[in-house]
Motif scaffolding. Structure first.
Motif, PDB file in Angstrom:
ATOM      1  N   ASP A  61      28.662  -1.758  63.806  1.00 32.19           N
ATOM      2  CA  ASP A  61      29.320  -2.121  62.529  1.00 32.19           C
ATOM      3  C   ASP A  61      29.877  -0.892  61.828  1.00 32.19           C
ATOM      4  O   ASP A  61      30.941  -0.927  61.237  1.00 32.19           O
ATOM      5  CB  ASP A  61      28.298  -2.746  61.556  1.00 32.19           C
ATOM      6  N   SER A 154      23.019 -25.505  69.115  1.00 32.95           N
ATOM      7  CA  SER A 154      24.155 -24.633  69.411  1.00 32.95           C
ATOM      8  C   SER A 154      24.026 -23.317  68.667  1.00 32.95           C
ATOM      9  O   SER A 154      23.529 -23.256  67.541  1.00 32.95           O
ATOM     10  CB  SER A 154      25.473 -25.321  69.051  1.00 32.95           C
ATOM     11  N   ALA A 204      18.201 -22.778  61.860  1.00 36.99           N
ATOM     12  CA  ALA A 204      17.080 -21.832  61.989  1.00 36.99           C
ATOM     13  C   ALA A 204      17.620 -20.415  61.988  1.00 36.99           C
ATOM     14  O   ALA A 204      18.592 -20.105  62.676  1.00 36.99           O
ATOM     15  CB  ALA A 204      16.302 -22.097  63.276  1.00 36.99           C
TER      16      ALA A 204
HETATM   17 CO1  B1M Z   1      29.615  -8.963  69.394  1.00 36.62          CO
HETATM   18  N1  B1M Z   1      30.069  -9.431  67.554  1.00 36.62           N
HETATM   19  N2  B1M Z   1      31.506  -9.145  69.885  1.00 36.62           N
HETATM   20  N3  B1M Z   1      29.032  -8.446  71.157  1.00 36.62           N
HETATM   21  N4  B1M Z   1      27.978  -8.549  68.653  1.00 36.62           N
HETATM   22  C1  B1M Z   1      28.965  -9.567  66.597  1.00 36.62           C
HETATM   23  C2  B1M Z   1      28.459 -11.007  66.527  1.00 36.62           C
HETATM   24  C3  B1M Z   1      29.630  -9.059  65.241  1.00 36.62           C
HETATM   25  C4  B1M Z   1      28.920  -9.610  63.981  1.00 36.62           C
HETATM   26  C5  B1M Z   1      29.630  -7.508  65.260  1.00 36.62           C
HETATM   27  C6  B1M Z   1      30.483  -6.928  64.158  1.00 36.62           C
HETATM   28  O1  B1M Z   1      31.662  -6.770  64.344  1.00 36.62           O
HETATM   29  N5  B1M Z   1      29.896  -6.665  63.029  1.00 36.62           N
HETATM   30  C7  B1M Z   1      31.066  -9.550  65.436  1.00 36.62           C
HETATM   31  C8  B1M Z   1      31.408 -10.947  64.920  1.00 36.62           C
HETATM   32  C9  B1M Z   1      32.107 -10.916  63.574  1.00 36.62           C
HETATM   33  C10 B1M Z   1      32.333 -12.270  63.042  1.00 36.62           C
HETATM   34  O2  B1M Z   1      33.044 -13.056  63.597  1.00 36.62           O
HETATM   35  N6  B1M Z   1      31.720 -12.558  61.908  1.00 36.62           N
HETATM   36  C11 B1M Z   1      31.226  -9.412  66.938  1.00 36.62           C
HETATM   37  C12 B1M Z   1      32.468  -9.258  67.606  1.00 36.62           C
HETATM   38  C13 B1M Z   1      33.689  -9.198  66.718  1.00 36.62           C
HETATM   39  C14 B1M Z   1      32.581  -9.172  69.003  1.00 36.62           C
HETATM   40  C15 B1M Z   1      33.849  -9.008  69.847  1.00 36.62           C
HETATM   41  C16 B1M Z   1      35.091  -9.785  69.371  1.00 36.62           C
HETATM   42  C17 B1M Z   1      34.142  -7.494  69.900  1.00 36.62           C
HETATM   43  C18 B1M Z   1      35.404  -7.114  70.598  1.00 36.62           C
HETATM   44  O3  B1M Z   1      35.639  -7.487  71.720  1.00 36.62           O
HETATM   45  N7  B1M Z   1      36.180  -6.385  69.862  1.00 36.62           N
HETATM   46  C19 B1M Z   1      33.367  -9.492  71.228  1.00 36.62           C
HETATM   47  C20 B1M Z   1      33.528 -11.012  71.351  1.00 36.62           C
HETATM   48  C21 B1M Z   1      33.177 -11.543  72.679  1.00 36.62           C
HETATM   49  C22 B1M Z   1      33.140 -13.051  72.669  1.00 36.62           C
HETATM   50  O4  B1M Z   1      32.121 -13.627  72.330  1.00 36.62           O
HETATM   51  N8  B1M Z   1      34.220 -13.711  73.007  1.00 36.62           N
HETATM   52  C23 B1M Z   1      31.915  -9.132  71.161  1.00 36.62           C
HETATM   53  C24 B1M Z   1      31.166  -8.777  72.281  1.00 36.62           C
HETATM   54  C25 B1M Z   1      29.822  -8.432  72.245  1.00 36.62           C
HETATM   55  C26 B1M Z   1      29.049  -7.921  73.457  1.00 36.62           C
HETATM   56  C27 B1M Z   1      29.462  -8.589  74.761  1.00 36.62           C
HETATM   57  C28 B1M Z   1      29.234  -6.446  73.559  1.00 36.62           C
HETATM   58  C29 B1M Z   1      27.580  -8.168  72.986  1.00 36.62           C
HETATM   59  C30 B1M Z   1      27.019  -9.570  73.379  1.00 36.62           C
HETATM   60  C31 B1M Z   1      26.240  -9.532  74.690  1.00 36.62           C
HETATM   61  C32 B1M Z   1      25.471 -10.804  74.900  1.00 36.62           C
HETATM   62  O5  B1M Z   1      25.105 -11.544  73.986  1.00 36.62           O
HETATM   63  N9  B1M Z   1      25.209 -11.046  76.160  1.00 36.62           N
HETATM   64  C33 B1M Z   1      27.733  -8.168  71.477  1.00 36.62           C
HETATM   65  C34 B1M Z   1      26.662  -7.947  70.566  1.00 36.62           C
HETATM   66  C35 B1M Z   1      25.347  -7.514  71.188  1.00 36.62           C
HETATM   67  C36 B1M Z   1      26.813  -8.121  69.166  1.00 36.62           C
HETATM   68  C37 B1M Z   1      25.815  -7.804  68.033  1.00 36.62           C
HETATM   69  C38 B1M Z   1      25.848  -6.303  67.823  1.00 36.62           C
HETATM   70  C39 B1M Z   1      24.383  -8.220  68.243  1.00 36.62           C
HETATM   71  C40 B1M Z   1      24.170  -9.687  68.618  1.00 36.62           C
HETATM   72  C41 B1M Z   1      22.762  -9.878  69.124  1.00 36.62           C
HETATM   73  O6  B1M Z   1      22.536  -9.994  70.324  1.00 36.62           O
HETATM   74  N10 B1M Z   1      21.774  -9.805  68.198  1.00 36.62           N
HETATM   75  C42 B1M Z   1      26.453  -8.596  66.823  1.00 36.62           C
HETATM   76  C43 B1M Z   1      26.166  -7.976  65.475  1.00 36.62           C
HETATM   77  C44 B1M Z   1      25.126  -8.733  64.696  1.00 36.62           C
HETATM   78  O7  B1M Z   1      24.768  -9.847  64.999  1.00 36.62           O
HETATM   79  N11 B1M Z   1      24.712  -8.102  63.641  1.00 36.62           N
HETATM   80  C45 B1M Z   1      27.829  -8.801  67.266  1.00 36.62           C
HETATM   81  C46 B1M Z   1      20.353  -9.845  68.553  1.00 36.62           C
HETATM   82  C47 B1M Z   1      19.886 -11.293  68.671  1.00 36.62           C
HETATM   83  C48 B1M Z   1      18.396 -11.307  68.978  1.00 36.62           C
HETATM   84  O8  B1M Z   1      20.122 -11.898  67.431  1.00 36.62           O
HETATM   85  O9  B1M Z   1      22.044 -13.295  68.328  1.00 36.62           O
HETATM   86  O10 B1M Z   1      21.524 -13.240  65.846  1.00 36.62           O
HETATM   87  P1  B1M Z   1      21.062 -13.175  67.236  1.00 36.62           P
HETATM   88  O11 B1M Z   1      20.038 -14.404  67.478  1.00 36.62           O
HETATM   89  C49 B1M Z   1      18.928 -14.672  66.634  1.00 36.62           C
HETATM   90  C50 B1M Z   1      19.267 -15.604  65.456  1.00 36.62           C
HETATM   91  O12 B1M Z   1      20.631 -15.584  65.083  1.00 36.62           O
HETATM   92  C51 B1M Z   1      18.785 -16.943  65.906  1.00 36.62           C
HETATM   93  O13 B1M Z   1      17.659 -16.619  66.703  1.00 36.62           O
HETATM   94  C52 B1M Z   1      17.954 -15.474  67.483  1.00 36.62           C
HETATM   95  C53 B1M Z   1      16.688 -14.767  67.883  1.00 36.62           C
HETATM   96  O14 B1M Z   1      15.835 -14.577  66.799  1.00 36.62           O
HETATM   97  N12 B1M Z   1      19.633 -17.824  66.686  1.00 36.62           N
HETATM   98  C54 B1M Z   1      19.386 -19.170  66.706  1.00 36.62           C
HETATM   99  C55 B1M Z   1      20.646 -17.583  67.518  1.00 36.62           C
HETATM  100  N13 B1M Z   1      21.084 -18.693  68.094  1.00 36.62           N
HETATM  101  C56 B1M Z   1      20.322 -19.700  67.611  1.00 36.62           C
HETATM  102  C57 B1M Z   1      20.344 -21.062  67.872  1.00 36.62           C
HETATM  103  C58 B1M Z   1      19.415 -21.858  67.205  1.00 36.62           C
HETATM  104  C59 B1M Z   1      18.522 -21.319  66.299  1.00 36.62           C
HETATM  105  C60 B1M Z   1      18.491 -19.978  66.034  1.00 36.62           C
HETATM  106  O15 B1M Z   1      19.338 -23.175  67.381  1.00 36.62           O
HETATM  107  C61 B1M Z   1      20.110 -23.796  68.377  1.00 36.62           C
END
Ligand code: B1M
Length: 219
Positions: A61, A154, A204
């Motif tokens: 970020d 989802s 969630a």
């Molecule tokens: Co990307 N990405 N990413 N990324 N990435 C974000 C989401 C982003 C917020 C980062 C940023 O710019 N600040 C941003 C989105 C902005 C927005 O739209 N608001 C972003 C972007 C822009 C992008 C790309 C467009 C970047 C680019 O290419 N320029 C691109 C898009 C690709 C695509 O999807 N088409 C991209 C790519 C990637 C990687 C491939 C490098 C990688 C993903 C790898 C993978 O998942 N296999 C990645 C990552 C790692 C992130 C961040 C840094 C971390 C996400 C993560 O894994 N968090 C993320 C920043 C952020 O979130 N702060 C970001 C750790 C994980 C444990 O947490 O996924 O939140 P999370 O899941 C939690 C809860 O949310 C919840 O429980 C989970 C575990 O406790 N939860 C649920 C999730 N799903 C649930 C479903 C449920 C219930 C709870 O019920 C069904």
């Protein structure tokens, strides 16, 4: 707490650091060795490795790391989680509470969090059919029918893909399934308000809350 000479905090730190270093080899090694040392795999995932990817996200970020590093760190995280999840019991309760069809919305490749949700739900007795990432809406619907799902979950991490969760609600209604299934949404951009707005049953914030809320409905 001491686990064979290395305390819990140290294992967590090692896990976090391996992701910050985007070092898959070390992440895998830490996952394996932590299991040998008797660490709890769920704690290693939720507190150790997840903290690493969260901090990596903050660095991304702030423009301190770039996409290639984030991709490599994500791969390291996925590899570590794969090892740890093999050490988890099939279910903690021994019975199936409900069938959950789960996936990341079409266009969205973020699947680390969704994977953790799947792992946790399985541990707590849910039959999880993980459809993976980039899942088209019609696939959610057809798989919900095929598996006779009780829950459709989802995940969406981007504002651009979040709208897919709304489309999913509509598609489930049109398929005549909405009265039979509960829906749950999650992912970084989802909120309680969003769930309410689109008519989802549950939101969630993290995997633990997903387990808690679904257990309330199905225990
Ligand atoms: Co990307 N990405 N990413 N990324 N990435 C974000 C989401 C982003 C917020 C980062 C940023 O710019 N600040 C941003 C989105 C902005 C927005 O739209 N608001 C972003 C972007 C822009 C992008 C790309 C467009 C970047 C680019 O290419 N320029 C691109 C898009 C690709 C695509 O999807 N088409 C991209 C790519 C990637 C990687 C491939 C490098 C990688 C993903 C790898 C993978 O998942 N296999 C990645 C990552 C790692 C992130 C961040 C840094 C971390 C996400 C993560 O894994 N968090 C993320 C920043 C952020 O979130 N702060 C970001 C750790 C994980 C444990 O947490 O996924 O939140 P999370 O899941 C939690 C809860 O949310 C919840 O429980 C989970 C575990 O406790 N939860 C649920 C999730 N799903 C649930 C479903 C449920 C219930 C709870 O019920 C069904």
């Amino acid at each position: 707490m001491e686990v064979k000479g290395v305390n819990k905090a140290e294992w967590m730190e090692k896990a976090t650091q391996s992701i910050l270093d985007a070092d898959e080899k070390v992440a895998v090694e830490v996952a394996k060795r932590s299991l040998e040392a008797g660490m709890d795999p769920l704690e290693m995932i939720n507190e150790g490795f997840s903290e690493g990817i969260r901090r990596m996200g903050d660095l991304f970020d702030r423009g301190k790391v770039f996409l290639p590093t984030l991709i490599i760190a994500s791969e390291a995280m996925t590899a570590a989680v794969r090892i740890l999840e093999q050490a988890l019991p099939q279910t903690e309760t021994g019975k199936k509470l409900a069938t959950v069809v789960l996936g990341t919305i079409e266009g969205d490749l973020h699947d680390i969090g969704k994977g953790i949700v799947a792992v946790m739900l399985r541990v707590y007795g849910f039959d999880v059919r993980d459809l993976g990432r980039d899942v088209p809406i019609d696939v959610f619907v057809s798989k919900a029918k095929e598996f006779d799902a009780d829950v459709v979950g989802s995940s969406a991490l981007m504002t651009t893909t979040q709208v897919g969760q709304k489309a999913l609600e509509k598609a489930l209604k049109e398929a005549g399934l909405r009265d039979r299934v509960k829906t749950i949404v999650g992912g970084a951009v989802a909120t309680d308000e969003w769930a309410e707005k689109i008519g989802a049953d549950l939101y969630a914030e993290d995997a633990g809350e997903a387990v808690m809320k679904l257990k309330e409905l199905f225990s």
